[in-house]
Design a protein around this motif. Structure first.
Motif, short mmCIF file in Angstrom:
data_model
loop_
_atom_site.label_atom_id
_atom_site.label_comp_id
_atom_site.label_asym_id
_atom_site.label_seq_id
_atom_site.Cartn_x
_atom_site.Cartn_y
_atom_site.Cartn_z
N ALA A 173 0.71 -10.32 -6.41
CA ALA A 173 -0.28 -9.64 -5.57
C ALA A 173 0.38 -8.84 -4.46
O ALA A 173 -0.06 -7.73 -4.12
N GLY A 174 1.44 -9.40 -3.88
CA GLY A 174 2.11 -8.72 -2.78
C GLY A 174 2.76 -7.41 -3.19
O GLY A 174 2.81 -6.46 -2.39
N LEU A 175 3.23 -7.37 -4.41
CA LEU A 175 3.84 -6.13 -4.90
C LEU A 175 2.79 -5.17 -5.45
O LEU A 175 2.72 -4.00 -5.05
N VAL A 176 1.96 -5.66 -6.35
CA VAL A 176 1.04 -4.79 -7.08
C VAL A 176 -0.10 -4.31 -6.19
O VAL A 176 -0.44 -3.12 -6.19
N GLU A 177 -0.69 -5.20 -5.42
CA GLU A 177 -1.88 -4.85 -4.65
C GLU A 177 -1.55 -4.48 -3.20
O GLU A 177 -1.93 -3.41 -2.72
N VAL A 178 -0.84 -5.34 -2.49
CA VAL A 178 -0.58 -5.08 -1.07
C VAL A 178 0.36 -3.90 -0.89
O VAL A 178 0.11 -3.01 -0.07
N VAL B 171 2.41 -1.04 7.04
CA VAL B 171 2.90 -2.40 7.18
C VAL B 171 1.71 -3.35 7.08
O VAL B 171 0.79 -3.27 7.89
N GLN B 172 1.72 -4.22 6.08
CA GLN B 172 0.56 -5.09 5.85
C GLN B 172 1.01 -6.52 5.59
O GLN B 172 1.83 -6.77 4.71
N HIS C 234 5.93 7.52 4.01
CA HIS C 234 4.81 6.87 3.34
C HIS C 234 5.24 5.61 2.59
O HIS C 234 4.58 5.20 1.62
N GLY C 235 6.35 5.01 3.03
CA GLY C 235 6.78 3.74 2.45
C GLY C 235 5.83 2.62 2.81
O GLY C 235 5.04 2.72 3.76
#
Length: 339
Positions: free
Chosen positions: A139-144, A276-277, A242-243
């Protein structure tokens, strides 16, 4: 019906750690074991998880999860076998994943227990690669982080349960380059030779900023942060416009006794328009089925690899936890209870 023992051992937090936890902050105590009430099952734990988030719950501060209570059993992920049930849908002999770790016997509410099949995957896998750490990585890679094919990805704590899976998922989904940091030369070798990272470095061998610049000369698009501190500062410098940064954990700061400074280059977030999330895996349960299907398929096909560091015996659970905080594990740190 299995025989229900009269007592079982469980770990209690007996003092709030000041800085690094010490063995004397914990106590292994005998507790009564009884028949489950309506809607509950009694589970004999076979494996339990130790995780970085547990350190934060030892502090008496308001957070996303309540702190552990003193002189009460701590909670954490565990997998065990049902030895008594008073709940519809759960039978004696079933294996379940639940949050009543840190103890030999757990009474769990049926609604909070998930049945797992040891024929589909080894039971410890449900605490790691197919469990909470795995869903966190996915989830952290794909969604966040809104990963997309062609992204260059940097992962800190890359030899741990979450980081190692992040890097492999990124590669399988078409990352242009995956870089990882770890705390020993042996872990770096595992990242390169077993997990297929394009580059990796030992953060203890020199400044993180210098090593990351060498490993990612063209910059990065995504940073998956498990460490914080020096790693976060270095990643901000290497991120392209836009990273995206997924802030999953900051293990370098969990035992600090004084407030830790923010990255000195935080102003770069403005000019680079960085996102940053922070993330909590509980916000992403809707991805569970997709995660099981995709990652489970990769595991069955031999495309995604994982390691576990297993410590035997409930009496050694605190040693396993402290070792995990020191980075002594490669992959998921698991405590296996004696049968």
């Amino acid at each position: 019906m299995s025989v229900i023992p009269t007592t079982g051992r469980e770990w209690h937090l007996v003092a709030r750690p000041q800085g690094w936890p010490k063995p004397e902050d914990f106590a292994l105590r005998e507790a009564q074991v009884s028949e489950p009430d309506s809607g509950q099952a009694l589970v004999r734990n076979l494996y339990m998880s130790v995780d970085p988030f547990m350190r934060a719950r030892m502090n008496d501060v308001k957070s996303y999860a309540p702190p552990y209570e003193l002189d009460q059993p701590m909670g954490g992920g565990a997998v065990g076998k049902v030895i008594a049930s008073n709940a519809e849908g759960i039978s004696v002999g079933d294996h379940v994943l639940h949050f009543g770790g840190w103890r030999e016997y757990a009474t769990v509410d049926a609604e909070s227990a998930v049945k797992v099949d040891p024929e589909v995957a080894p039971l410890p896998a449900y605490l790691g690669v197919l469990g909470m750490p795995g869903l966190t990585a996915y989830a952290g890679l794909v969604e966040v982080a809104s990963f997309k094919e062609g992204d260059a990805v940097f992962v800190s704590g890359a030899a741990g349960a979450v980081g190692s899976e992040v890097g492999q998922i990124a590669k399988l989904k078409g990352a242009s380059r995956v870089i990882g940091s770890a705390g020993s030369d042996e872990k770096v070798r595992v990242l390169l030779d077993e997990y297929g990272f394009d580059a990796a470095f030992n953060y203890k061998s020199g400044p993180v900023a210098d090593q990351l610049k060498e490993a990612a000369p063209d910059g990065i698009d995504v940073y998956f942060d498990n460490v914080g501190g020096e790693h976060l500062e270095a990643a901000i410098s290497r991120l392209k416009a836009h990273g995206r940064i997924t802030v999953c954990g900051m293990i370098s700061q969990y035992n600090a006794t004084e407030p830790t400074p923010a990255p000195r280059n935080l102003a770069m977030v403005i000019g680079k328009r960085l996102r940053v999330q922070g993330m909590l895996v509980g916000d992403h349960q809707h991805l569970q089925e997709q995660f099981f299907q995709e990652v489970g398929g990769w595991i069955r096909e031999g495309k995604l690899h994982y390691r576990e560091t297993v410590i035997k015996g409930v009496e050694n659970a605190v040693d396993a936890f402290l070792g995990m905080l020191r980075g002594e594990n490669t992959g998921k740190m698991i405590v296996a209870f004696e049968d």
